[in-house]
Scaffold this active site. Structure first.
Site, PDB file in Angstrom:
ATOM      1  N   GLU A  40     -37.007  15.894 -40.362  1.00  0.00           N
ATOM      2  CA  GLU A  40     -36.354  16.890 -39.243  1.00  0.00           C
ATOM      3  C   GLU A  40     -36.302  18.251 -39.989  1.00  0.00           C
ATOM      4  O   GLU A  40     -36.024  18.426 -40.831  1.00  0.00           O
ATOM      5  CB  GLU A  40     -35.222  16.210 -38.644  1.00  0.00           C
ATOM      6  N   LYS A 110     -37.497  15.500 -28.966  1.00  0.00           N
ATOM      7  CA  LYS A 110     -36.177  14.829 -29.339  1.00  0.00           C
ATOM      8  C   LYS A 110     -35.308  14.614 -28.107  1.00  0.00           C
ATOM      9  O   LYS A 110     -34.883  15.766 -27.375  1.00  0.00           O
ATOM     10  CB  LYS A 110     -35.247  15.448 -30.191  1.00  0.00           C
ATOM     11  N   CYS A 151     -34.041  11.767 -35.655  1.00  0.00           N
ATOM     12  CA  CYS A 151     -32.531  11.739 -36.272  1.00  0.00           C
ATOM     13  C   CYS A 151     -31.491  11.091 -35.303  1.00  0.00           C
ATOM     14  O   CYS A 151     -31.356   9.727 -35.277  1.00  0.00           O
ATOM     15  CB  CYS A 151     -32.049  13.008 -36.383  1.00  0.00           C
TER      16      CYS A 151
END
Length: 265
Positions: A40, A110, A151
């Site tokens: 990331e 995300k 993440c």
């Protein structure tokens, strides 16, 4: 399929970060990887004041990794970067996937944003500057279905179940900058859980070490098989780790313990 997870210590110098990422991708290609995964915020992880101007997917970052994928002839999951978002105050945290020719094969924004307050340990509100994505994304890589995530998504099993059941994912990727405080207790446990419950390989590539301002990432990038066995794990430094994915083993596990087929909800 041979895969590589690349572990970085990105800082506040985009040029240096991209050069470090390219060097790791070169090592991945030299090691025979078909697919390499970067962490990331691969291009910049530092003070907000120095953040490069957000870009479209075909901006500097996208063009850079497209060129590297084309030159090396490998598939690249380019971690994530700040994509120009829906308004001037918000970007998207976006992962890009490039095929062996450098063509953009998929992009994923995300969905779950890291808004966490742990007194004396962690204070972070990603949603203040980042807009959430809305759509799960899976892409076919060399005939293998790969589900994308980033993440904090790791804590939301419903995303991975959709990727496995609706997206047909056999492999799940997790580019991350997982905080050290939570990573010590949760990182490996969550990765293995996502692998076991969805009977998928999991490829997790993390940032490692100290970053400005006052942020330490856990690292320990790893590959986990569909039984939950850790096949490879990085030490606490930048580098590359390799694993060979056995799709026949994946099929056997799904046949002998058919939990995906047996689900009732």
């Amino acid at each position: 399929m041979r895969v590589a997870v690349c572990q970085l210590n990105s800082r506040d110098d985009r040029k240096a970060n991209l050069a470090a990422a390219e060097a790791l991708l070169e090592r991945a290609a030299a090691g025979g990887a078909d697919l390499a995964v970067l962490p990331e915020y691969v291009d910049y992880l530092g003070p907000a004041a120095g953040l490069p101007e957000p870009e479209p997917v075909d901006g500097e970052v996208g063009q850079f990794f497209a060129g590297v994928a084309r030159r090396l002839g490998i598939w690249v999951v380019a971690g994530s970067f700040h994509e120009a978002g829906p308004d001037p105050e918000h970007t998207w945290n976006t992962s890009l996937v490039f095929d062996r020719t450098g063509a953009l094969a998929a992009s994923y924004r995300k969905i779950h944003l890291y808004d966490v307050e742990i007194p004396g340990r962690v204070s972070y509100r990603e949603s203040a500057t980042v807009a959430p994505g809305e759509q799960p994304v899976a892409v076919t890589v060399e005939g293998v279905r790969v589900g994308l995530s980033i993440c904090y998504d790791l804590r939301f099993p419903e995303l991975y179940r959709r990727l496995a059941t609706e997206g047909g994912a056999q492999v799940l990727v997790v580019p991350a900058a997982f905080m050290a405080h939570t990573g010590r207790d949760h990182w490996e446990v969550l990765l293995r859980a996502r692998a076991i419950e969805n009977q998928c390989y999991v490829l997790a590539a993390g940032q490692v070490g100290d970053h400005e301002p006052g942020r330490t990432c856990f690292g320990r990038s790893m590959v986990v098989d569909p039984w939950g066995t850790v096949l490879t794990q990085m030490p606490d430094e930048p580098g590359v780790a390799f694993a060979d994915l056995d799709l026949d083993r994946l099929a056997t596990i799904r046949a002998e313990l058919p939990s995906l087929v047996n689900r009732r909800l």
